[in-house]
Scaffold this active site. Structure first.
Site, PDB file in Angstrom:
ATOM      1  N   PHE A   3       9.290   6.244   0.507  1.00 16.31           N
ATOM      2  CA  PHE A   3       8.213   5.680   1.331  1.00 16.31           C
ATOM      3  C   PHE A   3       7.122   5.047   0.463  1.00 16.31           C
ATOM      4  CE2 PHE A   3       9.272   9.684   3.914  1.00 16.31           C
ATOM      5  CZ  PHE A   3      10.329   9.080   4.560  1.00 16.31           C
ATOM      6  N   ILE A   4       7.507   4.330  -0.574  1.00 15.51           N
ATOM      7  CA  ILE A   4       6.534   3.789  -1.513  1.00 15.51           C
ATOM      8  C   ILE A   4       6.045   2.412  -1.045  1.00 15.51           C
ATOM      9  CG2 ILE A   4       6.075   3.216  -3.914  1.00 15.51           C
ATOM     10  CD1 ILE A   4       6.676   6.225  -3.275  1.00 15.51           C
ATOM     11  N   GLY A  36       6.091  15.821  -0.878  1.00 15.97           N
ATOM     12  CA  GLY A  36       5.048  14.966  -0.349  1.00 15.97           C
ATOM     13  C   GLY A  36       3.713  15.642  -0.575  1.00 15.97           C
ATOM     14  N   GLY A  46      -3.499  -0.413  31.087  1.00 17.43           N
ATOM     15  CA  GLY A  46      -2.427  -0.101  32.030  1.00 17.43           C
ATOM     16  C   GLY A  46      -1.094  -0.663  31.561  1.00 17.43           C
ATOM     17  N   GLY A  47      -0.367  -1.286  32.483  1.00 13.54           N
ATOM     18  CA  GLY A  47       0.932  -1.864  32.124  1.00 13.54           C
ATOM     19  C   GLY A  47       0.823  -2.905  31.034  1.00 13.54           C
ATOM     20  N   ALA A  70       3.881   5.519  -6.934  1.00 16.76           N
ATOM     21  CA  ALA A  70       5.143   6.222  -6.664  1.00 16.76           C
ATOM     22  C   ALA A  70       4.988   7.722  -6.901  1.00 16.76           C
ATOM     23  CB  ALA A  70       6.257   5.649  -7.540  1.00 16.76           C
ATOM     24  N   GLU A 102      -2.180   9.001   2.585  1.00 22.55           N
ATOM     25  CA  GLU A 102      -3.419   9.366   1.896  1.00 22.55           C
ATOM     26  C   GLU A 102      -3.831  10.806   2.217  1.00 22.55           C
ATOM     27  OE1 GLU A 102      -5.337   7.650  -0.261  1.00 22.55           O
ATOM     28  OE2 GLU A 102      -4.419   5.664  -0.171  1.00 22.55           O
ATOM     29  N   THR A 106       5.410  10.241  -3.720  1.00 22.37           N
ATOM     30  CA  THR A 106       6.221  10.950  -2.735  1.00 22.37           C
ATOM     31  C   THR A 106       7.706  10.879  -3.067  1.00 22.37           C
ATOM     32  OG1 THR A 106       4.597  10.459  -1.022  1.00 22.37           O
ATOM     33  CG2 THR A 106       6.792  11.090  -0.278  1.00 22.37           C
ATOM     34  N   ARG A 113      -9.729   7.966   0.322  1.00 24.23           N
ATOM     35  CA  ARG A 113      -9.929   8.540   1.654  1.00 24.23           C
ATOM     36  C   ARG A 113     -11.052   7.844   2.400  1.00 24.23           C
ATOM     37  NH1 ARG A 113      -9.049  14.804  -0.451  1.00 24.23           N
ATOM     38  NH2 ARG A 113      -6.776  14.782  -0.203  1.00 24.23           N
TER      39      ARG A 113
END
Length: 386
Positions: free
Chosen positions: A155-156, A130, A342-343, A123, A366, A125, A246
């Site tokens: 956003f935790i 941020g 494509g589609g 925890a 991160e 942010t 990272r």
């Protein structure tokens, strides 16, 4: 502690089979229901994936950095949601305790994190903090041999399911920088700690984030990672675990890219236009070749940096290079995958559009791409000035 080659080989083969046979078939269900089935979570626990990077003495697998990225290459071949579930236990949720925790903290939490009995959450942010650590507002006011925490984290990851939170709070109200910020270990159920509604996100459905709200949350001074002597040292602890995190995320990006390339190649060899498979069209081949080249380059960067880290070298710049390149690379690969399909790439049936949304997050958490650029450049300037 490094595994012997044969044991590592067996583990990676078992993990690959588990990913292909158990996780991939559940991807659409997890995205549709926005949750990982409890039975599948139990299987992930049994695989030991919650404790890959936690030392063996605490019940983990104790993988080296090189071994961990090898596992992350494999785990990245499926929905990032599954990796996200175990990620904090292996990374920022446990590494701070491993590096700076007291013997009591290690004994109390690492075995539970390694087994998956307890899920960790990081925890840091906040609504207005941020990348800028200096603007962190959550406060920790000393009250005798306790601290009173107040603030909101945003956003935790894994917050709705976590049993342990690493909470960063400012113990020095006079400081306007990251100095004076302390890292606390706060268990779920502590009075004053509550969880907000689950966020509705663009992608990675099944991986849950939410606000962590602290209202006069009282914790003992012994809850500081490393104990009271490490008051005000929270960001120093956080910085120590960044390189590993990272590199782990970079390897997951490579795994996702390789999955997308494999699916795109298979589709291009089956899909026919103008009387032949579109894989025979040079413009399709160019997209496939570009994707393969970039994924290979990222894999080589990560493997080399992991080896150097295991050898004791300082790799902060290189780890930031890996995170920046790999996260941007997988975004390009995902975009080409949609184009090749494509589609079909734009509808749910093939799963490509889901990966397209899922991998977008890698350029944000991160440390954003822009933060990696700042880290790399500042390190270059510092080294040139030394």
């Amino acid at each position: 502690m490094s595994l012997d080659p044969e044991t590592l080989k067996q583990f990676l083969e078992t993990l690959d089979r588990f990913v292909r046979e158990r996780l991939v078939p559940h991807e659409a269900q997890v995205a549709e229901e926005d949750r990982i089935p409890s039975g599948l979570v139990a299987e992930i626990r049994e695989m030991g994936l919650f404790g890959m990077s936690i030392p063996e003495e605490f019940g983990g697998l104790g993988l080296t950095m090189s071994e961990e990225v090898s596992a992350a290459f494999v785990l990245g071949q499926t929905s990032p949601v599954f990796r996200s579930l175990v990620g904090t236990n292996n990374g920022i949720g446990s590494q701070g305790i491993i590096i700076d925790g007291t013997p009591e903290q290690k004994a109390a939490y690492l075995p539970k994190l390694a087994s998956g009995e307890m899920i960790a959450s990081f925890a840091l942010t906040e609504p207005e903090a941020g990348s800028d650590a200096g603007s962190l507002r959550t406060s920790a006011r000393r009250d005798g041999d306790h601290f009173i925490l107040n603030g909101t984290k945003r956003f935790i990851t894994n917050a709705p399911h976590a049993g342990l939170f690493t909470v960063f709070a400012r113990t020095d109200p006079t400081s306007k920088t990251s100095a004076g910020v302390t890292a606390f270990l706060v268990e779920a159920g502590t009075p004053g700690l509550s969880i907000g509604a689950i966020d509705k996100k663009m992608g990675q459905k099944g991986s849950h984030t939410a606000d962590v709200i602290l209202e006069d949350c009282r914790v003992p001074a012994t809850a500081i990672i490393g104990g009271p002597p490490r008051e005000g040292q929270g960001f120093k602890t956080a910085m120590k675990v960044l390189d590993r995190g990272r590199l782990h995320i970079s390897a997951v990006c490579v795994g996702a890219a390789e999955r997308l390339i494999r699916d795109s190649l298979a589709y291009a060899m089956e899909r026919k236009q103008f009387g032949e498979p579109i894989a025979e069209k040079q413009l399709i081949q160019a997209m496939l070749a570009d994707s393969r080249t970039e994924a290979f380059a990222a894999r080589c960067m990560i493997e080399e940096t992991a080896r150097r880290k295991d050898a004791g070298a300082k790799v902060s710049t290189e780890a930031a290079c890996c995170k920046m390149f790999a996260s941007e690379m997988v975004g390009r690969v995902a975009d080409r995958a949609v184009q090749i399909h494509g589609g079909a790439g734009y509808v749910e049936e093939y799963g490509i559009e889901r990966f397209y949304r899922d991998v977008r997050l890698f350029r944000i958490y991160e440390g954003t791409t822009q933060i990696q650029q700042v880290v790399i450049a500042r390190n270059m300037i510092r080294d040139a000035s030394a």
